[in-house]
Design a protein around this motif. Structure first.
Motif, short mmCIF file in Angstrom:
data_model
loop_
_atom_site.label_atom_id
_atom_site.label_comp_id
_atom_site.label_asym_id
_atom_site.label_seq_id
_atom_site.Cartn_x
_atom_site.Cartn_y
_atom_site.Cartn_z
N PHE A 208 0.69 -1.13 -0.04
CA PHE A 208 -0.05 0.09 0.11
C PHE A 208 0.92 1.32 -0.24
CE2 PHE A 208 -2.68 3.21 2.02
CZ PHE A 208 -3.93 3.00 1.21
N CYS A 209 1.98 1.13 0.72
CA CYS A 209 3.03 2.28 0.60
C CYS A 209 3.68 2.48 -0.37
CB CYS A 209 3.52 2.34 2.21
SG CYS A 209 2.18 2.53 3.55
N GLY A 210 3.80 1.53 -1.23
CA GLY A 210 4.95 1.24 -2.28
C GLY A 210 6.23 0.73 -1.83
N LEU A 211 6.30 -0.08 -0.97
CA LEU A 211 7.48 -0.42 -0.27
C LEU A 211 7.73 -1.92 -0.55
CD1 LEU A 211 7.55 1.56 3.05
CD2 LEU A 211 9.07 2.02 1.02
N GLY A 212 6.73 -2.69 -1.07
CA GLY A 212 6.62 -4.21 -1.33
C GLY A 212 8.27 -4.55 -1.61
N HIS A 213 8.77 -4.26 -2.40
CA HIS A 213 10.12 -4.38 -3.14
C HIS A 213 11.26 -4.63 -1.93
CE1 HIS A 213 10.13 -0.27 -3.56
NE2 HIS A 213 11.25 -0.20 -3.68
N LEU A 214 10.90 -3.78 -0.77
CA LEU A 214 12.12 -3.38 0.37
C LEU A 214 11.73 -4.48 1.36
CD1 LEU A 214 12.34 0.34 0.06
CD2 LEU A 214 13.81 -1.41 -1.08
N SER B 255 17.36 -4.79 5.49
CA SER B 255 17.47 -4.33 6.82
C SER B 255 17.21 -2.73 6.81
CB SER B 255 18.70 -4.77 7.25
OG SER B 255 19.13 -3.93 8.39
N ALA B 256 16.53 -2.65 7.90
CA ALA B 256 15.89 -1.21 8.13
C ALA B 256 17.07 -0.19 8.18
CB ALA B 256 14.94 -0.94 9.20
N ASP B 257 18.29 -0.44 8.63
CA ASP B 257 19.31 0.67 8.60
C ASP B 257 20.03 0.74 7.51
OD1 ASP B 257 20.62 -1.82 8.36
OD2 ASP B 257 21.49 -1.76 10.44
N ALA B 258 19.55 -0.08 6.12
CA ALA B 258 20.22 0.35 4.96
C ALA B 258 19.39 1.13 4.08
CB ALA B 258 20.38 -1.27 4.55
N LEU B 259 18.31 1.59 4.60
CA LEU B 259 17.25 2.41 3.82
C LEU B 259 17.52 4.01 3.96
CD1 LEU B 259 15.74 0.00 2.98
CD2 LEU B 259 13.78 0.95 3.86
N PRO B 260 17.33 4.54 2.92
CA PRO B 260 17.66 6.19 2.78
C PRO B 260 16.20 6.60 3.75
CG PRO B 260 16.69 5.27 0.53
CD PRO B 260 17.12 4.26 1.52
N TYR B 261 16.57 7.95 3.89
CA TYR B 261 15.48 8.52 4.79
C TYR B 261 14.01 8.58 4.43
CZ TYR B 261 13.77 12.25 7.86
OH TYR B 261 13.14 13.01 8.85
N GLY B 262 14.01 8.80 2.95
CA GLY B 262 12.58 9.08 2.46
C GLY B 262 11.78 7.77 2.71
N GLU B 263 12.65 6.67 2.35
CA GLU B 263 11.85 5.47 2.38
C GLU B 263 11.63 5.05 3.95
OE1 GLU B 263 14.55 3.07 0.05
OE2 GLU B 263 13.16 3.72 -1.81
N GLU C 191 4.78 15.33 10.92
CA GLU C 191 5.91 16.03 9.57
C GLU C 191 6.12 14.96 8.93
OE1 GLU C 191 8.42 19.01 10.81
OE2 GLU C 191 7.02 19.81 12.34
N PRO C 192 5.34 14.20 8.02
CA PRO C 192 5.88 13.17 7.08
C PRO C 192 6.57 13.77 5.89
CG PRO C 192 3.43 13.66 6.95
CD PRO C 192 3.95 14.23 8.20
N ALA C 193 6.33 14.79 5.39
CA ALA C 193 7.08 15.39 4.32
C ALA C 193 8.27 15.81 4.56
CB ALA C 193 6.22 16.46 3.61
N ASP D 204 10.76 16.72 -3.63
CA ASP D 204 9.78 17.07 -4.38
C ASP D 204 8.92 15.90 -4.91
OD1 ASP D 204 10.37 19.49 -3.95
OD2 ASP D 204 10.73 20.14 -5.79
N THR D 205 9.67 14.92 -5.54
CA THR D 205 9.00 13.69 -6.18
C THR D 205 8.41 12.91 -4.87
OG1 THR D 205 11.08 13.73 -7.42
CG2 THR D 205 9.23 11.76 -8.00
N GLU D 206 9.16 12.57 -3.75
CA GLU D 206 8.67 11.93 -2.86
C GLU D 206 7.50 12.61 -2.02
OE1 GLU D 206 12.84 9.68 -1.05
OE2 GLU D 206 12.36 11.95 -0.51
N THR D 207 7.48 13.98 -2.09
CA THR D 207 6.32 14.67 -1.37
C THR D 207 5.00 14.55 -2.31
OG1 THR D 207 7.84 16.19 -0.83
CG2 THR D 207 5.71 16.95 -0.55
N VAL D 208 5.39 14.40 -3.59
CA VAL D 208 3.96 14.10 -4.37
C VAL D 208 3.61 12.88 -4.16
CG1 VAL D 208 3.25 13.88 -6.71
CG2 VAL D 208 4.85 15.72 -6.13
N GLU D 209 4.36 11.93 -3.92
CA GLU D 209 4.17 10.41 -3.66
C GLU D 209 3.47 10.32 -2.34
OE1 GLU D 209 7.59 8.14 -6.27
OE2 GLU D 209 7.60 8.15 -4.03
#
Ligand SMILES: Nc1ncnc2c1ncn2[C@@H]1O[C@H](COP(=O)(O)OP(=O)(O)OP(=O)(O)O)[C@@H](O)[C@H]1O
Ligand SMILES: [Mg+2]
Lengths: 326, 261
Positions: free
Chosen positions: B141-147, B151-159, B180-182, B187-192
């Motif tokens: 639902f959040c577009g994170l299925g592929h991740l 490991s959570a500590d290997a992900l960038p901030y936006g994800e 403050e989710p944004a 910009d792209t991430e904010t639109v998503e």
């Protein structure tokens, strides 16, 4: 079941050793001590490594189990199994009672409180001479009999402890890979996030503290019957520290890390006796170097290092092959 | 609108050592709304969220959720009422995979305890599979299925910010608090994110949104509450707020006007 591949390999190893080396001192004698230590370390790892707490008094529960068995069997003639059960119940109750106030504390304060608890229990063991025999300890503790099968040789003890130890490892793996295990790790990761996701963090910590204490009590009872003798030094402050060291040395938050830590820390002093007076010095130096060079612990550090090396080797292979194809 | 208040706050107050971070605050959130809370830094937005989620106990006032009081409840008890949240400062479980993080979100939808898990009694495997499916669903639902298995500590901030949203959604909340989710998103991430919040709202979850990104707030909010020094400065629709002289003054005419374009 992929989840348990590592476990089955470990079972095979534990089963093979006495077959290959039935009369080897390191297998049947040191092996039993290693087994006790693995149970203690794996149980404490749930509390320290996974839930991110600290206990510097865990040997107290190990000792309570041992003394419950020693006192009830020698002074009152109880059956070892009943004594073991009563010791377990007592530890369950005591650990539950102290867990609430103690686990409100964090970090250094928690360390101090558990340390104090361990020391008090040890002082009681030394002081209540009429019950415990004081500093001289208690001897004449009967051996164990399982449905008429007497556990009366080193090899048989190896078998019994191996089974208990393997069950403990299995239980730890089961817990970690479950809702309860994730709650534990969540408490470590972010207590506040865990709470807002519905995890009762106080209860979670208390439950695993008690669980770990109960396992220590059980193995304490077995220890008393295997040694036929108990004395306070087996359960003092240094033993508590040793168990923590096993967890940290192997690698926190890894069941096999705790197993590995227990094996290394039990074997090292045995091997280092050849250095005589310098034994403790060399042991210290080894421990310090391990923590400097493999800060995540021996097991975790080495498995990760191994995986990285494999990946690097593979990466080096791929372009070479591509070159050959082109 | 049916105008049934899902959340009602009355005379809420929180002071830290005599200094009021929230003072005499009252507002109501209707079920199904996207309700935004804005205000300058230090206005008390996070403090408000902390009271709503039980992290702080109010100094005074009432918080009614679905006709029950939340005052004095511990965070895990408030979670059982159907309130879930994300954090301004990431509170991801860095010691777990992305999937496991979100599985923790399902804690209250499942029930296997320590001892049953230890013995892997019947039912454990089934529940595990169920929880895994729920978590994967929230991740997708959040577009994170592929991740999922990263490991959570290997992900960038936006994800990571989206992992927190997925974790909160996995609890199937009635009210979702987003702090403050944004912040920190490009910009792209904010639109998503905007689309994600829209879909969350459409799925029937009431959203309480704290956000500094005025463009985002004005586009998706049904109602906007403006906080200043812990009190209500204004409340209304996005258009009303943008044209409110008091709000414009508080923001020095800058941000809010800019967002209109
Ligand atoms: N635990 C605390 N102890 C003392 N003061 C606090 C505490 N939490 C918040 N405050 C104070 O309360 C006021 C409101 O802070 P809060 O974090 O709620 O603001 P905010 O609106 O979320 O700001 P921002 O937009 O920067 O996130 C600030 O003055 C802050 O210093
Ligand atoms: Mg804030």
């Amino acid at each position: 079941m992929k989840r348990l591949h590592g476990f089955f390999a470990f079972v095979a190893l534990v089963a093979m050793l006495p077959v290959l080396f039935p009369d080897n001192y390191f297998v049947t004698v040191v092996g039993v001590t290693i087994g006790f230590n693995i149970v203690l370390a794996v149980a404490l790892n749930l509390f320290i490594g996974y839930a991110g707490q600290i206990s510097l008094g865990h040997a107290a529960f190990f000792g309570m189990g041992a003394y419950a068995s020693a006192i009830l069997t020698t002074r009152y003639g109880w059956s070892p199994w009943l004594a073991m059960g009563v010791g377990l119940l007592a530890v369950y109750i005591i650990a539950t009672l102290i867990s609430r106030p103690i686990l409100k504390l964090k970090g250094h304060y928690l360390a101090m409180a558990t340390l104090g608890f361990g020391i008090i229990v040890n002082i009681i063991m030394v002081q209540t001479v009429d019950w415990t025999g004081g500093p001289d300890g208690m001897s004449g503790i009967p051996g164990l009999e399982i449905f008429g099968w007497a556990v009366d040789s080193d090899l048989r003890w190896y078998g019994v402890i191996a089974v208990v130890m393997l069950l403990t490892v299995l239980v730890s793996l089961n817990i970690i890979d479950s809702r309860a295990g994730r709650a534990l790790r969540a408490v470590h990761g972010s207590e506040i996030a865990a709470q807002t996701m519905g995890v009762d963090t106080v209860r979670t910590k208390s439950q695993v503290f008690v669980f770990s204490a109960c396992l220590a009590s059980l193995v304490g009872s077995l220890f008393a019957h295997q040694q036929n003798f108990v004395s306070p030094v087996s359960f003092d402050f240094f033993v508590s520290i040793e168990i923590v060291t096993m967890v940290v040395l192997g690698g926190m938050a890894s069941t096999f890390g705790a197993v590995f830590g227990a094996i290394v820390l039990t074997l090292l002093p045995q091997v280092l006796v050849v250095f005589d007076d310098y034994e403790i010095l060399i042991l210290g130096a080894i421990l310090v170097s391990i923590m400097i060079f493999l800060p995540q612990g021996l097991f975790v550090g080495m498995t990760q290092g191994g995986a990285n090396l494999l990946r690097r080797l593979r990466n080096r292979e791929t372009p070479a092959r591509a070159g050959a194809d082109g | 609108m049916a105008d049934v208040a899902l959340l009602e706050v009355r005379g809420l107050e929180k002071s830290f050592g005599g200094v009021a971070a929230i003072a005499d605050l009252s507002f109501a959130v209707t079920e199904g709304q996207i309700y935004a809370v804005i205000g300058p830094n230090g206005a008390g937005k996070t403090t408000l969220f902390n009271m709503l989620s039980g992290v702080y106990v109010p100094t005074d006032g009432a918080i009614e959720f679905d006709d029950g009081s939340l005052v004095g409840l511990a965070p895990h008890q408030i979670a059982t009422r159907g309130i879930s949240r994300t954090f301004q400062n990431l509170q991801v479980f860095f010691n777990m995979t992305v999937l496991e993080n979100v599985m923790v979100g399902c804690h209250l939808r499942s029930s296997i305890g320590l001892y049953r898990a230890a013995l892997r009694l019947p039912g454990v495997v089934h529940e595990e599979r169920q929880v895994r499916d729920w978590a994967l669903e929230a991740l997708a639902f959040c577009g994170l299925g592929h991740l999922a298995d990263r490991s959570a500590d290997a992900l960038p901030y936006g994800e990571l910010k989206r992992v927190e949203i997925a974790r909160a959604l996995a609890a199937k909340p009635r009210l979702l608090l987003m702090d403050e989710p944004a912040a920190g998103l490009n910009d792209t991430e904010t639109v998503e994110l905007r689309e994600l919040i829209r879909r969350i709202g459409e799925s029937g979850i009431t959203v309480l949104l704290v956000e500094h990104n005025m463009g985002l707030v004005m586009e998706i909010s049904d109602t906007v509450l403006v906080l200043d020094y812990g009190s209500r400065l204004a409340e209304g629709t996005a258009t009303e707020i943008q044209n409110d002289p008091k709000v414009i003054a508080a923001y020095l005419g800058g941000e809010v006007q800019y967002a209109v374009q």
